[in-house]
Design a protein around this motif. Structure first.
Motif, PDB file in Angstrom:
ATOM      1  N   LEU A 161     -29.053   7.028  80.068  1.00 28.22           N
ATOM      2  CA  LEU A 161     -29.370   7.889  81.413  1.00 28.22           C
ATOM      3  C   LEU A 161     -29.976   9.241  80.776  1.00 28.22           C
ATOM      4  O   LEU A 161     -30.683   9.726  81.696  1.00 28.22           O
ATOM      5  CB  LEU A 161     -27.984   8.149  82.094  1.00 28.22           C
ATOM      6  CG  LEU A 161     -27.364   6.835  82.699  1.00 28.22           C
ATOM      7  CD1 LEU A 161     -26.353   7.178  83.440  1.00 28.22           C
ATOM      8  CD2 LEU A 161     -28.347   5.958  83.383  1.00 28.22           C
ATOM      9  N   ASP A 162     -29.746  10.079  79.836  1.00 31.00           N
ATOM     10  CA  ASP A 162     -30.236  11.230  79.504  1.00 31.00           C
ATOM     11  C   ASP A 162     -30.210  11.351  77.876  1.00 31.00           C
ATOM     12  O   ASP A 162     -29.231  11.660  77.299  1.00 31.00           O
ATOM     13  CB  ASP A 162     -29.562  12.327  80.184  1.00 31.00           C
ATOM     14  CG  ASP A 162     -30.032  13.624  79.954  1.00 31.00           C
ATOM     15  OD1 ASP A 162     -31.161  13.619  79.100  1.00 31.00           O
ATOM     16  OD2 ASP A 162     -29.551  14.718  80.220  1.00 31.00           O
ATOM     17  N   ALA A 163     -31.587  10.959  77.396  1.00 33.85           N
ATOM     18  CA  ALA A 163     -31.272  11.184  75.837  1.00 33.85           C
ATOM     19  C   ALA A 163     -31.204  12.619  75.226  1.00 33.85           C
ATOM     20  O   ALA A 163     -30.749  12.965  74.275  1.00 33.85           O
ATOM     21  CB  ALA A 163     -32.758  10.975  75.435  1.00 33.85           C
ATOM     22  N   SER A 164     -31.242  13.643  76.208  1.00 33.24           N
ATOM     23  CA  SER A 164     -31.221  14.998  75.816  1.00 33.24           C
ATOM     24  C   SER A 164     -29.567  15.367  75.825  1.00 33.24           C
ATOM     25  O   SER A 164     -29.248  16.540  75.524  1.00 33.24           O
ATOM     26  CB  SER A 164     -31.881  16.046  76.664  1.00 33.24           C
ATOM     27  OG  SER A 164     -33.234  15.586  76.648  1.00 33.24           O
ATOM     28  N   ALA A 165     -28.619  14.454  76.252  1.00 35.45           N
ATOM     29  CA  ALA A 165     -27.387  14.798  76.450  1.00 35.45           C
ATOM     30  C   ALA A 165     -26.578  14.463  75.203  1.00 35.45           C
ATOM     31  O   ALA A 165     -25.469  14.660  75.207  1.00 35.45           O
ATOM     32  CB  ALA A 165     -26.769  14.246  77.442  1.00 35.45           C
ATOM     33  N   GLN A 166     -27.362  13.971  74.052  1.00 36.20           N
ATOM     34  CA  GLN A 166     -26.731  13.534  72.863  1.00 36.20           C
ATOM     35  C   GLN A 166     -26.221  14.896  72.292  1.00 36.20           C
ATOM     36  O   GLN A 166     -26.917  15.873  72.259  1.00 36.20           O
ATOM     37  CB  GLN A 166     -27.811  12.583  72.034  1.00 36.20           C
ATOM     38  CG  GLN A 166     -28.035  11.377  72.450  1.00 36.20           C
ATOM     39  CD  GLN A 166     -29.258  10.922  71.921  1.00 36.20           C
ATOM     40  OE1 GLN A 166     -29.650  11.538  71.128  1.00 36.20           O
ATOM     41  NE2 GLN A 166     -29.997   9.898  72.533  1.00 36.20           N
ATOM     42  N   HIS A 167     -25.104  14.662  71.377  1.00 34.02           N
ATOM     43  CA  HIS A 167     -24.462  15.848  70.756  1.00 34.02           C
ATOM     44  C   HIS A 167     -25.657  16.437  69.637  1.00 34.02           C
ATOM     45  O   HIS A 167     -25.658  15.654  68.700  1.00 34.02           O
ATOM     46  CB  HIS A 167     -23.241  15.412  70.012  1.00 34.02           C
ATOM     47  CG  HIS A 167     -22.481  16.337  69.559  1.00 34.02           C
ATOM     48  ND1 HIS A 167     -22.797  17.518  68.568  1.00 34.02           N
ATOM     49  CD2 HIS A 167     -21.263  16.764  69.824  1.00 34.02           C
ATOM     50  CE1 HIS A 167     -21.680  18.130  68.181  1.00 34.02           C
ATOM     51  NE2 HIS A 167     -20.872  18.255  69.080  1.00 34.02           N
ATOM     52  N   ARG A 182     -30.090  16.121  61.971  1.00 30.30           N
ATOM     53  CA  ARG A 182     -29.378  16.607  63.029  1.00 30.30           C
ATOM     54  C   ARG A 182     -30.050  16.335  64.428  1.00 30.30           C
ATOM     55  O   ARG A 182     -31.432  16.443  64.343  1.00 30.30           O
ATOM     56  CB  ARG A 182     -28.861  18.397  63.239  1.00 30.30           C
ATOM     57  CG  ARG A 182     -28.290  18.722  62.214  1.00 30.30           C
ATOM     58  CD  ARG A 182     -26.965  18.090  61.885  1.00 30.30           C
ATOM     59  NE  ARG A 182     -25.881  18.318  60.753  1.00 30.30           N
ATOM     60  CZ  ARG A 182     -24.999  18.266  60.598  1.00 30.30           C
ATOM     61  NH1 ARG A 182     -24.359  17.248  61.226  1.00 30.30           N
ATOM     62  NH2 ARG A 182     -24.352  18.476  59.243  1.00 30.30           N
ATOM     63  N   VAL A 183     -29.494  15.750  65.402  1.00 29.94           N
ATOM     64  CA  VAL A 183     -30.208  15.530  66.635  1.00 29.94           C
ATOM     65  C   VAL A 183     -30.828  16.862  67.263  1.00 29.94           C
ATOM     66  O   VAL A 183     -31.988  16.488  67.879  1.00 29.94           O
ATOM     67  CB  VAL A 183     -29.140  14.947  67.628  1.00 29.94           C
ATOM     68  CG1 VAL A 183     -29.882  14.849  69.263  1.00 29.94           C
ATOM     69  CG2 VAL A 183     -28.483  13.458  67.054  1.00 29.94           C
ATOM     70  N   ARG A 184     -30.360  17.941  67.002  1.00 30.63           N
ATOM     71  CA  ARG A 184     -31.073  19.060  67.555  1.00 30.63           C
ATOM     72  C   ARG A 184     -32.342  19.415  66.801  1.00 30.63           C
ATOM     73  O   ARG A 184     -33.345  19.884  67.650  1.00 30.63           O
ATOM     74  CB  ARG A 184     -30.122  20.433  67.141  1.00 30.63           C
ATOM     75  CG  ARG A 184     -30.219  20.749  65.842  1.00 30.63           C
ATOM     76  CD  ARG A 184     -29.727  22.541  65.576  1.00 30.63           C
ATOM     77  NE  ARG A 184     -28.715  22.490  66.058  1.00 30.63           N
ATOM     78  CZ  ARG A 184     -27.254  22.256  65.365  1.00 30.63           C
ATOM     79  NH1 ARG A 184     -27.485  21.882  64.044  1.00 30.63           N
ATOM     80  NH2 ARG A 184     -25.956  22.511  65.897  1.00 30.63           N
ATOM     81  N   GLY A 220     -28.243  11.634  63.418  1.00 30.35           N
ATOM     82  CA  GLY A 220     -28.655  10.278  64.490  1.00 30.35           C
ATOM     83  C   GLY A 220     -27.655   9.109  63.717  1.00 30.35           C
ATOM     84  O   GLY A 220     -27.030   8.636  64.655  1.00 30.35           O
ATOM     85  N   ARG A 221     -27.355   9.230  62.451  1.00 33.19           N
ATOM     86  CA  ARG A 221     -26.706   8.079  61.975  1.00 33.19           C
ATOM     87  C   ARG A 221     -25.144   8.660  62.453  1.00 33.19           C
ATOM     88  O   ARG A 221     -24.424   7.463  62.743  1.00 33.19           O
ATOM     89  CB  ARG A 221     -26.619   8.276  60.508  1.00 33.19           C
ATOM     90  CG  ARG A 221     -25.486   7.316  59.634  1.00 33.19           C
ATOM     91  CD  ARG A 221     -25.737   7.205  58.342  1.00 33.19           C
ATOM     92  NE  ARG A 221     -26.985   6.408  57.964  1.00 33.19           N
ATOM     93  CZ  ARG A 221     -27.168   5.254  57.640  1.00 33.19           C
ATOM     94  NH1 ARG A 221     -25.837   4.470  58.247  1.00 33.19           N
ATOM     95  NH2 ARG A 221     -28.078   4.497  57.416  1.00 33.19           N
ATOM     96  N   GLU A 222     -24.514   9.587  62.374  1.00 31.46           N
ATOM     97  CA  GLU A 222     -23.325  10.034  62.780  1.00 31.46           C
ATOM     98  C   GLU A 222     -23.107   9.656  64.439  1.00 31.46           C
ATOM     99  O   GLU A 222     -22.102   9.052  64.741  1.00 31.46           O
ATOM    100  CB  GLU A 222     -23.077  11.451  62.587  1.00 31.46           C
ATOM    101  CG  GLU A 222     -22.643  11.816  61.519  1.00 31.46           C
ATOM    102  CD  GLU A 222     -22.708  13.360  60.848  1.00 31.46           C
ATOM    103  OE1 GLU A 222     -22.192  13.843  59.876  1.00 31.46           O
ATOM    104  OE2 GLU A 222     -22.988  13.899  61.872  1.00 31.46           O
ATOM    105  N   THR A 223     -23.886   9.711  65.158  1.00 29.50           N
ATOM    106  CA  THR A 223     -24.131   9.329  66.535  1.00 29.50           C
ATOM    107  C   THR A 223     -23.865   7.693  66.598  1.00 29.50           C
ATOM    108  O   THR A 223     -23.006   7.383  67.228  1.00 29.50           O
ATOM    109  CB  THR A 223     -25.234   9.720  67.095  1.00 29.50           C
ATOM    110  OG1 THR A 223     -25.435  11.263  66.983  1.00 29.50           O
ATOM    111  CG2 THR A 223     -25.231   9.338  68.616  1.00 29.50           C
ATOM    112  N   LEU A 224     -24.686   7.017  65.746  1.00 27.54           N
ATOM    113  CA  LEU A 224     -24.428   5.578  66.008  1.00 27.54           C
ATOM    114  C   LEU A 224     -22.985   5.230  65.374  1.00 27.54           C
ATOM    115  O   LEU A 224     -22.235   4.365  65.855  1.00 27.54           O
ATOM    116  CB  LEU A 224     -25.500   5.013  65.170  1.00 27.54           C
ATOM    117  CG  LEU A 224     -27.083   4.860  65.971  1.00 27.54           C
ATOM    118  CD1 LEU A 224     -27.820   4.377  65.069  1.00 27.54           C
ATOM    119  CD2 LEU A 224     -26.741   4.170  67.206  1.00 27.54           C
TER     120      LEU A 224
END
Length: 312
Positions: free
Chosen positions: A79-85, A125-127, A90-94
């Motif tokens: 719903l919102d790709a910008s809401a990821q931590h 980092r996702v940032r 990226g790997r940690e997110t998955l």
């Protein structure tokens, strides 16, 4: 399958969603269209358990989203790709999603490869990701559990042309393999290229729904003749709209057969007669949601006819 039945969401006296009903079927991509503030995001948030409806019901695979025991195995959501931590890689997110769903470790690398994130990119980092990279990571998370249903809000935001083509092929393949795709997007040309079915919402209510072919078939007729002034006069006299077409000729709300009969009766030879599907989904969308637009579209000769039983 996704079912939305008589859905209502009110905030005080304001109805953000007002009696919305539609179905997204397996094996098909359903495009969910509407201007900003029309109720798309509210509907998707209710569908995915992030908001409670005032009335009505939504189900995915026959159950409320909140009642799915391990929802990621059934439904992929972005719903919102910008809401990821932003602080995670990226790997940690998955990996977090993979462990939450109880999936094998190998699924993480498989999804990174599927969405085109390199090993080096997955360690960033996702940032530090571009919006397009966040979209790819969001799609990887949505697909991680091998779901039967995808619910996506503006998944092509930030993607370059090659990325948009990749996204289109991915979703088309998912649907062709029997999956259900509900796709909200403002990129109407992309929706036109991929969607089997289309639902248009305006002011919180469904203003049209049906197959894409049904909506485009309601676009009227484009006709050309050597004497187009007389042709337009004949169509007007018969009670139809007749104005200059977007690329020349005469655009009319009469269907091609009626247009041909009127021209024949008036003794006007035609040089071209066809359904005006060249107007495309964008113009039909603007016609259907004209009252909801912040920037009104230029006047058009005709509006789409009733589609799938819903007045345009």
């Amino acid at each position: 399958m996704i079912r939305i039945d008589s859905l209502v969401k009110r905030y005080g006296d304001f109805a953000a969603v007002d009696d919305v009903t539609f179905t997204a079927l397996p094996g098909r991509v359903t495009g969910f269209l509407g201007p900003n503030g029309a109720g798309k995001s509210t509907t998707l948030r209710i569908l995915t358990g992030l908001a409670e409806p005032t009335a009505g019901r939504t189900t995915v695979l026959g159950r409320r989203y909140a009642d799915l025991p391990n929802p990621g195995l059934d439904v992929g959501v972005l719903l919102d790709a910008s809401a990821q931590h932003a602080g995670r890689t990226g790997r940690e997110t998955l990996v977090l999603a993979q462990r939450t769903m109880g999936l094998p470790d190998a699924q993480v690398d498989a999804m990174l490869d599927l969405v085109g994130l390199t090993p080096a990119e997955s360690k960033r980092r996702v940032r530090d990701y571009s919006l397009g990279m966040r979209q790819r990571l969001g799609i990887a998370t949505a697909l991680l559990g091998d779901p039967q249903v995808l619910i996506l809000d503006e998944p092509a935001n930030g993607l370059d042309p090659a990325g948009i083509r990749w996204m289109r092929d991915l979703l088309r393949g998912f649907a062709d393999d029997g999956g259900t795709v509900l796709l909200s997007s403002h990129l109407l040309a992309e929706i036109e290229m991929i969607a089997d079915d289309i639902v248009v919402i305006g002011h919180g209510r469904i203003v049209a729904s049906g197959t894409q072919a049904e909506l485009l078939a309601g676009a009227g007729t484009l006709v050309r003749a050597d004497d187009e002034a007389s042709l337009a006069a004949a169509l007007t006299a018969a009670g139809h709209l007749a104005d200059p077409g977007p690329t020349g000729g005469v655009a009319t709300d009469a269907d091609p057969a009626a247009t041909g009969r009127i021209a024949h009766t008036a003794g006007i030879p035609l040089t071209e007669l066809r359904a005006a599907d060249g107007a495309g989904l964008e113009q039909i969308f603007l016609d259907l949601t004209a009252d909801d637009q912040r920037d009104p579209a230029a006047p058009r000769a005709h509006a789409p006819a009733t589609t799938a039983g819903v007045p345009a």
